[in-house]
Enzyme design. Structure first.
Site, PDB file in Angstrom:
ATOM      1  N   ARG A  87      -9.612 -30.342  41.234  1.00  0.00           N
ATOM      2  CA  ARG A  87     -10.640 -29.626  41.999  1.00  0.00           C
ATOM      3  C   ARG A  87     -10.552 -28.119  41.819  1.00  0.00           C
ATOM      4  O   ARG A  87     -11.373 -27.399  42.375  1.00  0.00           O
ATOM      5  CB  ARG A  87     -10.453 -29.935  43.479  1.00  0.00           C
ATOM      6  CG  ARG A  87     -11.520 -30.850  44.091  1.00  0.00           C
ATOM      7  CD  ARG A  87     -11.083 -31.055  45.518  1.00  0.00           C
ATOM      8  NE  ARG A  87     -12.024 -31.550  46.443  1.00  0.00           N
ATOM      9  CZ  ARG A  87     -12.123 -32.820  46.845  1.00  0.00           C
ATOM     10  NH1 ARG A  87     -11.427 -33.757  46.263  1.00  0.00           N
ATOM     11  NH2 ARG A  87     -12.941 -33.138  47.806  1.00  0.00           N
ATOM     12  N   ARG A 155     -15.824 -39.351  59.303  1.00  0.00           N
ATOM     13  CA  ARG A 155     -14.739 -38.399  59.034  1.00  0.00           C
ATOM     14  C   ARG A 155     -15.030 -37.045  59.668  1.00  0.00           C
ATOM     15  O   ARG A 155     -16.150 -36.566  59.621  1.00  0.00           O
ATOM     16  CB  ARG A 155     -14.571 -38.229  57.514  1.00  0.00           C
ATOM     17  CG  ARG A 155     -13.864 -39.377  56.860  1.00  0.00           C
ATOM     18  CD  ARG A 155     -13.897 -39.328  55.352  1.00  0.00           C
ATOM     19  NE  ARG A 155     -13.692 -38.017  54.754  1.00  0.00           N
ATOM     20  CZ  ARG A 155     -13.665 -37.812  53.441  1.00  0.00           C
ATOM     21  NH1 ARG A 155     -13.815 -38.823  52.600  1.00  0.00           N
ATOM     22  NH2 ARG A 155     -13.486 -36.606  52.958  1.00  0.00           N
ATOM     23  N   ARG A 166     -17.492 -27.412  52.855  1.00  0.00           N
ATOM     24  CA  ARG A 166     -16.972 -28.103  51.666  1.00  0.00           C
ATOM     25  C   ARG A 166     -17.868 -27.829  50.457  1.00  0.00           C
ATOM     26  O   ARG A 166     -17.396 -27.730  49.332  1.00  0.00           O
ATOM     27  CB  ARG A 166     -16.855 -29.601  51.929  1.00  0.00           C
ATOM     28  CG  ARG A 166     -15.690 -29.916  52.852  1.00  0.00           C
ATOM     29  CD  ARG A 166     -15.811 -31.293  53.445  1.00  0.00           C
ATOM     30  NE  ARG A 166     -15.568 -32.344  52.480  1.00  0.00           N
ATOM     31  CZ  ARG A 166     -16.026 -33.582  52.597  1.00  0.00           C
ATOM     32  NH1 ARG A 166     -16.785 -33.919  53.624  1.00  0.00           N
ATOM     33  NH2 ARG A 166     -15.742 -34.489  51.694  1.00  0.00           N
TER      34      ARG A 166
HETATM   35  P1  AMP Z   1     -12.177 -36.122  49.494  1.00  0.00           P
HETATM   36  O1  AMP Z   1     -11.856 -37.400  50.162  1.00  0.00           O
HETATM   37  O2  AMP Z   1     -11.986 -36.174  47.986  1.00  0.00           O
HETATM   38  O3  AMP Z   1     -13.514 -35.569  49.884  1.00  0.00           O
HETATM   39  O4  AMP Z   1     -11.077 -35.051  49.976  1.00  0.00           O
HETATM   40  C1  AMP Z   1     -10.967 -34.740  51.353  1.00  0.00           C
HETATM   41  C2  AMP Z   1     -10.172 -33.473  51.531  1.00  0.00           C
HETATM   42  O5  AMP Z   1      -8.847 -33.634  50.994  1.00  0.00           O
HETATM   43  C3  AMP Z   1     -10.705 -32.233  50.827  1.00  0.00           C
HETATM   44  O6  AMP Z   1     -11.740 -31.601  51.558  1.00  0.00           O
HETATM   45  C4  AMP Z   1      -9.439 -31.379  50.770  1.00  0.00           C
HETATM   46  O7  AMP Z   1      -9.109 -30.872  52.049  1.00  0.00           O
HETATM   47  C5  AMP Z   1      -8.384 -32.424  50.419  1.00  0.00           C
HETATM   48  N1  AMP Z   1      -8.306 -32.629  48.958  1.00  0.00           N
HETATM   49  C6  AMP Z   1      -8.628 -33.760  48.278  1.00  0.00           C
HETATM   50  N2  AMP Z   1      -8.433 -33.599  46.957  1.00  0.00           N
HETATM   51  C7  AMP Z   1      -7.984 -32.331  46.801  1.00  0.00           C
HETATM   52  C8  AMP Z   1      -7.644 -31.547  45.673  1.00  0.00           C
HETATM   53  N3  AMP Z   1      -7.717 -32.053  44.421  1.00  0.00           N
HETATM   54  N4  AMP Z   1      -7.214 -30.282  45.880  1.00  0.00           N
HETATM   55  C9  AMP Z   1      -7.114 -29.767  47.114  1.00  0.00           C
HETATM   56  N5  AMP Z   1      -7.460 -30.442  48.229  1.00  0.00           N
HETATM   57  C10 AMP Z   1      -7.900 -31.714  48.085  1.00  0.00           C
END
Ligand code: AMP
Length: 216
Positions: A87, A155, A166
Protein backbone atom coordinates in the site's frame (compact mmCIF):
# COMPACT_ATOMS: atom_id res chain seq x y z
CA UNK A 1 1.06 -18.53 -8.63
CA UNK A 2 2.07 -15.45 -6.68
CA UNK A 3 -0.31 -12.60 -7.15
CA UNK A 4 -1.29 -9.25 -5.62
CA UNK A 5 -4.61 -7.45 -5.97
CA UNK A 6 -4.37 -3.68 -5.99
CA UNK A 7 -6.94 -0.90 -5.80
CA UNK A 8 -8.75 1.51 -3.47
CA UNK A 9 -10.59 0.43 -0.32
CA UNK A 10 -13.88 -1.13 -1.34
CA UNK A 11 -12.62 -2.10 -4.80
CA UNK A 12 -13.51 -5.73 -4.08
CA UNK A 13 -9.98 -6.98 -3.41
CA UNK A 14 -11.05 -9.08 -0.43
CA UNK A 15 -14.00 -10.67 -2.19
CA UNK A 16 -12.06 -11.43 -5.36
CA UNK A 17 -9.01 -12.66 -3.41
CA UNK A 18 -11.21 -15.11 -1.48
CA UNK A 19 -12.63 -16.44 -4.76
CA UNK A 20 -9.21 -16.77 -6.38
CA UNK A 21 -7.87 -18.52 -3.30
CA UNK A 22 -10.79 -20.97 -3.24
CA UNK A 23 -10.78 -21.73 -6.98
CA UNK A 24 -7.03 -21.92 -7.53
CA UNK A 25 -5.77 -23.19 -4.22
CA UNK A 26 -3.88 -20.06 -3.21
CA UNK A 27 -3.27 -18.74 0.29
CA UNK A 28 -5.27 -15.55 0.81
CA UNK A 29 -2.99 -13.09 2.56
CA UNK A 30 -4.87 -9.97 3.68
CA UNK A 31 -2.97 -7.55 5.88
CA UNK A 32 -6.27 -5.96 6.98
CA UNK A 33 -7.61 -9.38 8.08
CA UNK A 34 -4.36 -10.13 9.94
CA UNK A 35 -4.57 -6.80 11.80
CA UNK A 36 -8.28 -7.29 12.62
CA UNK A 37 -7.55 -10.81 13.95
CA UNK A 38 -4.76 -9.39 16.15
CA UNK A 39 -7.16 -6.72 17.46
CA UNK A 40 -9.86 -9.34 18.22
CA UNK A 41 -7.33 -11.53 20.03
CA UNK A 42 -5.89 -8.53 21.89
CA UNK A 43 -2.30 -9.43 21.03
CA UNK A 44 0.44 -6.80 21.51
CA UNK A 45 0.27 -6.14 17.75
CA UNK A 46 -3.50 -5.73 17.98
CA UNK A 47 -3.25 -3.22 20.83
CA UNK A 48 -0.66 -1.25 18.88
CA UNK A 49 -2.66 -0.98 15.64
CA UNK A 50 -6.28 -0.78 16.85
CA UNK A 51 -6.58 3.01 16.87
CA UNK A 52 -4.88 3.30 13.46
CA UNK A 53 -7.36 0.92 11.85
CA UNK A 54 -10.33 2.62 13.47
CA UNK A 55 -9.20 6.00 12.09
CA UNK A 56 -8.42 4.61 8.63
CA UNK A 57 -4.71 5.40 8.98
CA UNK A 58 -1.99 3.14 7.62
CA UNK A 59 0.00 0.93 9.97
CA UNK A 60 3.75 1.76 9.80
CA UNK A 61 5.66 -0.02 7.03
CA UNK A 62 8.05 -1.94 9.27
CA UNK A 63 5.18 -3.45 11.28
CA UNK A 64 3.21 -4.33 8.15
CA UNK A 65 6.20 -5.77 6.30
CA UNK A 66 6.99 -7.83 9.40
CA UNK A 67 3.62 -9.59 9.48
CA UNK A 68 3.78 -10.24 5.74
CA UNK A 69 7.29 -11.68 6.11
CA UNK A 70 6.04 -14.05 8.83
CA UNK A 71 3.09 -15.27 6.76
CA UNK A 72 5.19 -15.72 3.61
CA UNK A 73 7.71 -17.78 5.56
CA UNK A 74 4.89 -19.89 7.04
CA UNK A 75 3.68 -20.82 3.56
CA UNK A 76 7.21 -21.28 2.30
CA UNK A 77 6.79 -18.56 -0.35
CA UNK A 78 4.33 -20.84 -2.17
CA UNK A 79 1.18 -19.80 -4.04
CA UNK A 80 -0.64 -16.80 -2.64
CA UNK A 81 -2.84 -13.84 -3.39
CA UNK A 82 -1.98 -10.64 -1.51
CA UNK A 83 -4.89 -8.36 -0.68
CA UNK A 84 -4.26 -4.86 0.66
CA UNK A 85 -0.49 -5.12 0.41
CA UNK A 86 1.63 -3.35 -0.78
CA UNK A 87 0.00 0.00 0.00
CA UNK A 88 3.06 2.29 0.04
CA UNK A 89 6.11 2.56 -2.22
CA UNK A 90 8.48 1.36 0.55
CA UNK A 91 6.22 -1.69 1.07
CA UNK A 92 6.29 -2.42 -2.68
CA UNK A 93 10.09 -2.11 -2.80
CA UNK A 94 10.45 -4.32 0.25
CA UNK A 95 8.06 -6.94 -1.15
CA UNK A 96 9.75 -7.30 -4.51
CA UNK A 97 13.22 -7.45 -2.90
CA UNK A 98 12.08 -9.93 -0.26
CA UNK A 99 10.41 -12.23 -2.80
CA UNK A 100 13.40 -12.05 -5.14
CA UNK A 101 15.74 -12.89 -2.26
CA UNK A 102 13.63 -15.97 -1.58
CA UNK A 103 13.48 -17.05 -5.24
CA UNK A 104 9.77 -16.44 -5.34
CA UNK A 105 9.09 -13.48 -7.65
CA UNK A 106 5.64 -11.98 -7.90
CA UNK A 107 3.94 -13.24 -11.10
CA UNK A 108 1.44 -10.44 -11.53
CA UNK A 109 -0.52 -7.59 -10.03
CA UNK A 110 -4.18 -7.12 -10.91
CA UNK A 111 -5.51 -3.65 -10.24
CA UNK A 112 -9.26 -3.24 -9.72
CA UNK A 113 -10.31 0.21 -10.91
CA UNK A 114 -13.36 1.64 -9.13
CA UNK A 115 -14.35 5.34 -8.96
CA UNK A 116 -14.49 7.04 -5.54
CA UNK A 117 -18.30 7.47 -5.67
CA UNK A 118 -18.72 3.70 -6.02
CA UNK A 119 -16.32 3.10 -3.13
CA UNK A 120 -18.40 5.20 -0.76
CA UNK A 121 -21.61 3.40 -1.81
CA UNK A 122 -20.00 0.01 -1.41
CA UNK A 123 -18.32 0.53 1.95
CA UNK A 124 -21.24 2.22 3.65
CA UNK A 125 -23.39 -0.83 2.80
CA UNK A 126 -20.68 -3.44 3.44
CA UNK A 127 -21.13 -5.94 6.26
CA UNK A 128 -18.73 -8.66 7.31
CA UNK A 129 -19.25 -11.91 9.16
CA UNK A 130 -16.68 -11.95 11.99
CA UNK A 131 -17.00 -15.77 12.25
CA UNK A 132 -16.38 -16.72 8.63
CA UNK A 133 -14.80 -13.59 7.18
CA UNK A 134 -17.53 -13.50 4.51
CA UNK A 135 -18.11 -10.06 2.98
CA UNK A 136 -21.61 -8.89 1.99
CA UNK A 137 -23.21 -5.83 0.46
CA UNK A 138 -26.70 -5.24 1.83
CA UNK A 139 -28.12 -4.48 -1.65
CA UNK A 140 -25.94 -6.24 -4.21
CA UNK A 141 -24.63 -9.27 -2.35
CA UNK A 142 -26.96 -9.75 0.62
CA UNK A 143 -26.27 -12.39 3.25
CA UNK A 144 -28.05 -15.74 2.72
CA UNK A 145 -31.20 -16.49 4.73
CA UNK A 146 -29.38 -18.74 7.22
CA UNK A 147 -27.07 -15.88 8.30
CA UNK A 148 -28.51 -13.79 11.13
CA UNK A 149 -28.04 -10.14 10.01
CA UNK A 150 -27.63 -9.17 13.69
CA UNK A 151 -24.31 -11.05 13.80
CA UNK A 152 -22.83 -9.09 10.89
CA UNK A 153 -20.46 -6.21 11.53
CA UNK A 154 -20.28 -2.77 9.96
CA UNK A 155 -16.56 -2.09 10.27
CA UNK A 156 -15.76 1.12 12.20
CA UNK A 157 -13.54 2.18 9.31
CA UNK A 158 -16.50 1.77 6.94
CA UNK A 159 -18.31 4.72 8.56
CA UNK A 160 -18.58 7.81 6.30
CA UNK A 161 -15.86 9.89 7.97
CA UNK A 162 -13.32 7.06 7.97
CA UNK A 163 -14.20 6.11 4.38
CA UNK A 164 -13.42 9.65 3.23
CA UNK A 165 -10.15 9.57 5.11
CA UNK A 166 -9.18 6.15 3.71
CA UNK A 167 -9.79 7.46 0.20
CA UNK A 168 -7.52 10.45 0.89
CA UNK A 169 -4.84 8.11 2.20
CA UNK A 170 -5.28 5.95 -0.88
CA UNK A 171 -4.80 8.85 -3.28
CA UNK A 172 -1.81 10.22 -1.39
CA UNK A 173 0.09 7.12 -0.40
CA UNK A 174 -1.22 4.09 -2.24
CA UNK A 175 -1.99 5.33 -5.74
CA UNK A 176 1.74 6.22 -6.31
CA UNK A 177 2.52 2.54 -5.78
CA UNK A 178 0.94 1.92 -9.18
CA UNK A 179 3.80 3.60 -11.07
CA UNK A 180 6.33 1.53 -9.18
CA UNK A 181 4.49 -1.73 -9.81
CA UNK A 182 3.95 -0.95 -13.50
CA UNK A 183 7.66 -0.53 -13.89
CA UNK A 184 8.71 -3.66 -12.03
CA UNK A 185 6.07 -6.39 -12.45
CA UNK A 186 3.40 -7.59 -14.87
CA UNK A 187 0.61 -5.17 -14.09
CA UNK A 188 -2.97 -5.64 -15.34
CA UNK A 189 -5.69 -3.08 -14.88
CA UNK A 190 -9.32 -4.17 -15.00
CA UNK A 191 -12.69 -2.51 -14.54
CA UNK A 192 -13.75 -3.32 -10.97
CA UNK A 193 -17.35 -2.13 -11.38
CA UNK A 194 -20.27 -4.48 -12.04
CA UNK A 195 -21.33 -7.71 -10.41
CA UNK A 196 -18.96 -9.92 -8.42
CA UNK A 197 -19.17 -12.57 -11.13
CA UNK A 198 -18.39 -10.07 -13.90
CA UNK A 199 -15.33 -8.78 -12.07
CA UNK A 200 -14.24 -12.33 -11.27
CA UNK A 201 -14.48 -13.24 -14.98
CA UNK A 202 -12.36 -10.20 -15.89
CA UNK A 203 -9.71 -11.12 -13.32
CA UNK A 204 -9.56 -14.70 -14.57
CA UNK A 205 -9.48 -13.64 -18.25
CA UNK A 206 -6.61 -11.28 -17.70
CA UNK A 207 -4.59 -13.92 -15.86
CA UNK A 208 -5.27 -16.56 -18.51
CA UNK A 209 -4.37 -14.12 -21.30
CA UNK A 210 -1.10 -13.33 -19.58
CA UNK A 211 0.85 -16.12 -21.24
CA UNK A 212 3.03 -16.58 -18.23
CA UNK A 213 -0.01 -17.56 -16.24
CA UNK A 214 -1.75 -19.94 -18.67
CA UNK A 215 -3.53 -22.67 -16.79
CA UNK A 216 -4.60 -20.61 -13.79
P1 AMP B 1 -8.30 -3.37 4.53
O1 AMP B 1 -9.04 -4.47 5.18
O2 AMP B 1 -7.32 -3.86 3.47
O3 AMP B 1 -9.18 -2.27 4.04
O4 AMP B 1 -7.34 -2.72 5.66
C1 AMP B 1 -7.91 -2.16 6.82
C2 AMP B 1 -6.90 -1.29 7.52
O5 AMP B 1 -5.76 -2.08 7.92
C3 AMP B 1 -6.30 -0.15 6.71
O6 AMP B 1 -7.14 0.98 6.68
C4 AMP B 1 -5.02 0.10 7.50
O7 AMP B 1 -5.30 0.74 8.74
C5 AMP B 1 -4.57 -1.32 7.82
N1 AMP B 1 -3.77 -1.89 6.72
C6 AMP B 1 -4.11 -2.93 5.92
N2 AMP B 1 -3.14 -3.19 5.02
C7 AMP B 1 -2.17 -2.27 5.25
C8 AMP B 1 -0.94 -1.98 4.62
N3 AMP B 1 -0.50 -2.70 3.57
N4 AMP B 1 -0.19 -0.97 5.12
C9 AMP B 1 -0.60 -0.25 6.18
N5 AMP B 1 -1.78 -0.44 6.80
C10 AMP B 1 -2.58 -1.44 6.34
Amino acid sequence: MRLALFGPPGAGKGTQAKRLARDHDLTHLSTGDLFRAAIRERTPLGLKVASLLEAGELVPDDVTNGIVADRLAQIDYGSFVLDGFPRTVPQAEWLLDHLAANDAPLDAVVSLVVPDEDVVGRLSRRRTDPETGAIYHLDFNPPPADVDPETLVHRPDDQPEAIRHRLEVYHEETAPVEAYLREHVRYHEIDGTGSLAEVQARVTDVLVEDRGLAGI
